[in-house]
Design an enzyme around this catalytic site. Structure first.
Site, PDB file in Angstrom:
ATOM      1  N   ILE A 154       0.834  -1.198   0.000  1.00 56.54           N
ATOM      2  CA  ILE A 154       0.000   0.000   0.000  1.00 56.54           C
ATOM      3  C   ILE A 154       0.871   1.251   0.000  1.00 56.54           C
ATOM      4  O   ILE A 154       0.620   2.199  -0.760  1.00 56.54           O
ATOM      5  CB  ILE A 154      -0.962  -0.014   1.201  1.00 56.54           C
ATOM      6  CG1 ILE A 154      -1.940  -1.185   1.073  1.00 56.54           C
ATOM      7  CG2 ILE A 154      -1.727   1.304   1.300  1.00 56.54           C
ATOM      8  CD1 ILE A 154      -2.802  -1.424   2.294  1.00 56.54           C
ATOM      9  N   ASP A 173      11.669   2.498   5.770  1.00 47.07           N
ATOM     10  CA  ASP A 173      11.226   1.100   5.786  1.00 47.07           C
ATOM     11  C   ASP A 173      12.479   0.237   5.885  1.00 47.07           C
ATOM     12  O   ASP A 173      13.284   0.202   4.955  1.00 47.07           O
ATOM     13  CB  ASP A 173      10.453   0.770   4.504  1.00 47.07           C
ATOM     14  CG  ASP A 173       9.795  -0.606   4.561  1.00 47.07           C
ATOM     15  OD1 ASP A 173      10.376  -1.505   5.200  1.00 47.07           O
ATOM     16  OD2 ASP A 173       8.721  -0.781   3.963  1.00 47.07           O
ATOM     17  N   CYS A 232      -3.998   5.824   7.785  1.00 48.81           N
ATOM     18  CA  CYS A 232      -5.043   4.946   7.251  1.00 48.81           C
ATOM     19  C   CYS A 232      -4.608   3.490   7.350  1.00 48.81           C
ATOM     20  O   CYS A 232      -5.106   2.636   6.613  1.00 48.81           O
ATOM     21  CB  CYS A 232      -5.344   5.299   5.789  1.00 48.81           C
ATOM     22  SG  CYS A 232      -6.087   6.921   5.553  1.00 48.81           S
ATOM     23  N   GLU A 263     -11.465   0.880  18.579  1.00 51.97           N
ATOM     24  CA  GLU A 263     -12.561   0.939  17.607  1.00 51.97           C
ATOM     25  C   GLU A 263     -13.678   0.002  18.029  1.00 51.97           C
ATOM     26  O   GLU A 263     -13.404  -1.062  18.602  1.00 51.97           O
ATOM     27  CB  GLU A 263     -12.055   0.558  16.215  1.00 51.97           C
ATOM     28  CG  GLU A 263     -11.048   1.552  15.640  1.00 51.97           C
ATOM     29  CD  GLU A 263     -10.620   1.216  14.207  1.00 51.97           C
ATOM     30  OE1 GLU A 263     -11.148   0.224  13.644  1.00 51.97           O
ATOM     31  OE2 GLU A 263      -9.767   1.932  13.668  1.00 51.97           O
ATOM     32  N   HIS A 281     -12.871   4.030   9.613  1.00 49.96           N
ATOM     33  CA  HIS A 281     -12.170   2.869   9.050  1.00 49.96           C
ATOM     34  C   HIS A 281     -12.729   2.512   7.670  1.00 49.96           C
ATOM     35  O   HIS A 281     -13.192   1.395   7.418  1.00 49.96           O
ATOM     36  CB  HIS A 281     -12.271   1.661   9.985  1.00 49.96           C
ATOM     37  CG  HIS A 281     -11.092   0.734   9.867  1.00 49.96           C
ATOM     38  ND1 HIS A 281     -10.501   0.132  10.937  1.00 49.96           N
ATOM     39  CD2 HIS A 281     -10.383   0.315   8.797  1.00 49.96           C
ATOM     40  CE1 HIS A 281      -9.487  -0.614  10.549  1.00 49.96           C
ATOM     41  NE2 HIS A 281      -9.400  -0.522   9.234  1.00 49.96           N
ATOM     42  N   LEU A 282     -12.620   3.478   6.763  1.00 48.20           N
ATOM     43  CA  LEU A 282     -13.169   3.330   5.420  1.00 48.20           C
ATOM     44  C   LEU A 282     -12.127   2.920   4.388  1.00 48.20           C
ATOM     45  O   LEU A 282     -12.438   2.868   3.197  1.00 48.20           O
ATOM     46  CB  LEU A 282     -13.813   4.648   4.968  1.00 48.20           C
ATOM     47  CG  LEU A 282     -14.974   5.183   5.801  1.00 48.20           C
ATOM     48  CD1 LEU A 282     -15.474   6.498   5.207  1.00 48.20           C
ATOM     49  CD2 LEU A 282     -16.104   4.167   5.853  1.00 48.20           C
ATOM     50  N   GLY A 283     -10.904   2.625   4.823  1.00 49.52           N
ATOM     51  CA  GLY A 283      -9.824   2.363   3.875  1.00 49.52           C
ATOM     52  C   GLY A 283     -10.167   1.359   2.803  1.00 49.52           C
ATOM     53  O   GLY A 283      -9.791   1.523   1.640  1.00 49.52           O
ATOM     54  N   ALA A 284     -10.871   0.298   3.178  1.00 47.50           N
ATOM     55  CA  ALA A 284     -11.199  -0.758   2.212  1.00 47.50           C
ATOM     56  C   ALA A 284     -12.638  -0.665   1.718  1.00 47.50           C
ATOM     57  O   ALA A 284     -13.116  -1.565   1.032  1.00 47.50           O
ATOM     58  CB  ALA A 284     -10.968  -2.126   2.844  1.00 47.50           C
TER      59      ALA A 284
END
Length: 531
Positions: A154, A173, A232, A263, A281-284
């Site tokens: 992502i 990273d 996110c 949550e 939590h709308l990421g997906a």
């Protein structure tokens, strides 16, 4: 009998049809996941369980799931699955990490735009009949530095989209190589430098002990004044209390959060602060993503139940469909070698070492090692499989190590397993011939060529005349037919072994008769699960 799958959450009809088209018996009960008692009553009837987030796969449920082999989560998060308990019960847990990558990345970009231009607050103000044009002074993204924490699937898409917006992209990273960073056209930096230089920071890492509160109070204090932070990924990556204080002080100019430490987030310290954008939590949550993950989990579960391919598993090494075809005989060999060791070893095992030579070294050795350990453990616990065996071995304090090397002998490749106990070491090596059949090629350092059958007999003796006749005579007198007979020795007159593949199990009377001859140091009947 066809495998049976229960779908206990809301998956699309298209996904359910995939199971049917693949010849799997499927029950679609999308509301059952919310009724834990009703689910527990019937879960024992199923080989697979397909879920979203409503179904809770607890240790108690797994106790009832006596036939369950795989749980498939349509989505990334598996907080609703007790993965440790699943592993102990030998149940594979799969997710679908790629079905919603684009959707989640796009949501992060949308949140970055929203917080840069204060869009939610400006929209609310305008809906209220106000015209506060001067109040909502935003900032451009062009030319700004975006710090990406986590440049995996992502995060990598976010980097690509941000470069398209003409942003300067830097990434932290630990698993990002300089070569990959160059290919992605991003600058790889350490976390301290990212905090210091970024105008926007976006997080794309899982929540682990190492990443929890990665944006702690101390690290937030190191950020550039006026920074805007987007999360996110997972709640718990940012110290929300500390962030709230820095938003109030103005050090952080804005934040956009789709995920929260607790949550559902019905009361959070970030709520109602100026220039904080919050979504539930709308990421997906796009039509495309929900369909993609449903289709993907149906395909993955079907592939595993029908072919043994393991994709996106969280508690065992993945084996692609292509690998399953090539590795099938090698996985069988690894299991047989483990089974031989397990049946021959009564002492507690301290360590297991697996040597991969030649072609075997280029395969998925993690999966092969799981097969070895499962074969060993099944000698005392038949219910163990490739999922649960490494967990049980770890609980027992068994040290597992692997070594790989280039082709070193007459065979294109082989696998050698050595176990260490308090009193001795024991080893066996095997290979797969061109006919696809596994063979034992060495036991205790003695070279052999033994075909592997369901019923076998292993003996050791001093290398003296008459052993073949004695074995043949005793087995013949007891009605045991020999299918294959292999002998090996260290040297003339030294230790020798015999490995026999026979047509029927060797019972205690045969073992006693062989021992009574006085010619054998060891007589051991063996059983193998030959496909």
């Amino acid at each position: 009998m066809a495998p049976k799958v229960l779908v206990s959450d809301s998956l699309s009809e298209t996904a359910v049809q995939i199971f049917r088209d693949r010849g799997i018996d499927v029950d679609f009960m999308p509301k059952l996941g919310k009724d834990k008692d009703a689910l527990a009553e019937i879960i024992g009837n199923y080989d697979g369980l397909a879920i979203r987030s409503a179904t809770k796969v607890t240790a108690a449920l797994l106790e009832k799931a006596t036939n369950l082999k795989v749980v498939g989560r349509a989505g990334i998060g598996t907080d609703n699955v007790d993965k440790e308990a699943a592993s102990k019960h030998g149940v594979i847990v799969m997710n679908t990490p790629f079905g919603n990558m684009i959707t989640t990345a796009e949501h992060a970009i949308a949140m970055m735009f929203a917080v840069a231009r204060q869009i939610p607050e400006a929209s609310e103000s305008t809906h209220a009949g106000k015209w506060e044009k001067s109040k909502f002074m935003g900032v451009e993204l062009t030319g700004k530095t975006l710090g990406v924490i986590g440049a995996g699937n992502i995060g990598g898409i976010v980097c690509d989209r941000a470069r398209g917006l003409k942003m300067k992209v830097i990434a932290f990273d630990p698993f990002l190589s300089e070569e990959k960073a160059e290919k992605m056209q991003v600058e790889k930096v350490e976390l301290e430098e990212l905090l210091k230089r970024s105008d926007f920071i976006t997080l794309h890492v899982p929540l682990t002990d190492g990443t929890r509160n990665i944006l702690s109070k101390e690290n937030l204090a190191k950020t550039k004044p006026g920074v805007r932070i987007i999360n996110c990924a997972r709640g718990g990556l940012v110290d929300e209390e500390a962030l709230a204080e820095m938003l109030k002080s103005g050090h952080v100019a804005g934040a956009a959060f789709d995920v929260f430490a607790v949550e559902p987030a019905v009361d959070n310290v970030l709520f109602n602060l100026p220039n904080v954008v919050c979504t539930p939590h709308l990421g997906a949550s796009t039509t495309e993503a929900q369909e993609n993950v449903a289709l993907q989990v149906a395909e993955q579960m079907s592939n595993y139940l029908l072919t043994g391919a393991v994709e996106n598993a969280l508690n065992m090494p993945s084996i692609t469909a292509e690998e399953a075809k090539v590795m099938g005989p090698w996985i069988e060999l690894a299991g047989h070698e483990g089974a031989f060791i397990g049946q021959m070893t009564d002492d507690p095992i301290k360590a297991i070492n697996v040597l991969y030579d030649g072609v075997s070294a280029s395969m998925n050795t993690a999966a092969l090692t799981s097969a070895v350990v499962a074969g060993i453990m099944q000698a005392t616990n038949p219910d163990v499989n490739m999922v649960s065996a490494p967990v049980i071995a770890k609980e027992r304090g068994v040290q597992i190590s692997t070594t790989t090397q280039d082709k070193s002998g007459a065979f294109e490749g082989y696998i050698k397993v050595t176990v260490v106990t308090e009193n001795f070491e024991r080893s066996i090596a095997g290979t797969v011939f061109s006919d696809g059949k596994p063979r034992f090629i060495q036991i205790k350092g003695i070279n052999i060529d033994a075909e592997i059958g369901e019923h076998m007999l292993y003996t050791t003796n001093d290398d003296v005349p008459g052993i073949i006749g004695t074995l043949g005579g005793v087995l013949g007198d007891n009605g045991v037919n020999i299918a294959n007979f292999t002998l090996g020795r260290k040297a003339s007159g030294a230790e020798a072994i015999a490995v026999l593949y026979v047509d029927a199990p060797i019972d205690a009377n045969v073992v006693a008769a062989l021992k009574a001859t006085g010619k054998f140091k060891q007589v051991k009947p063996l059983q193998f699960d030959v496909k």
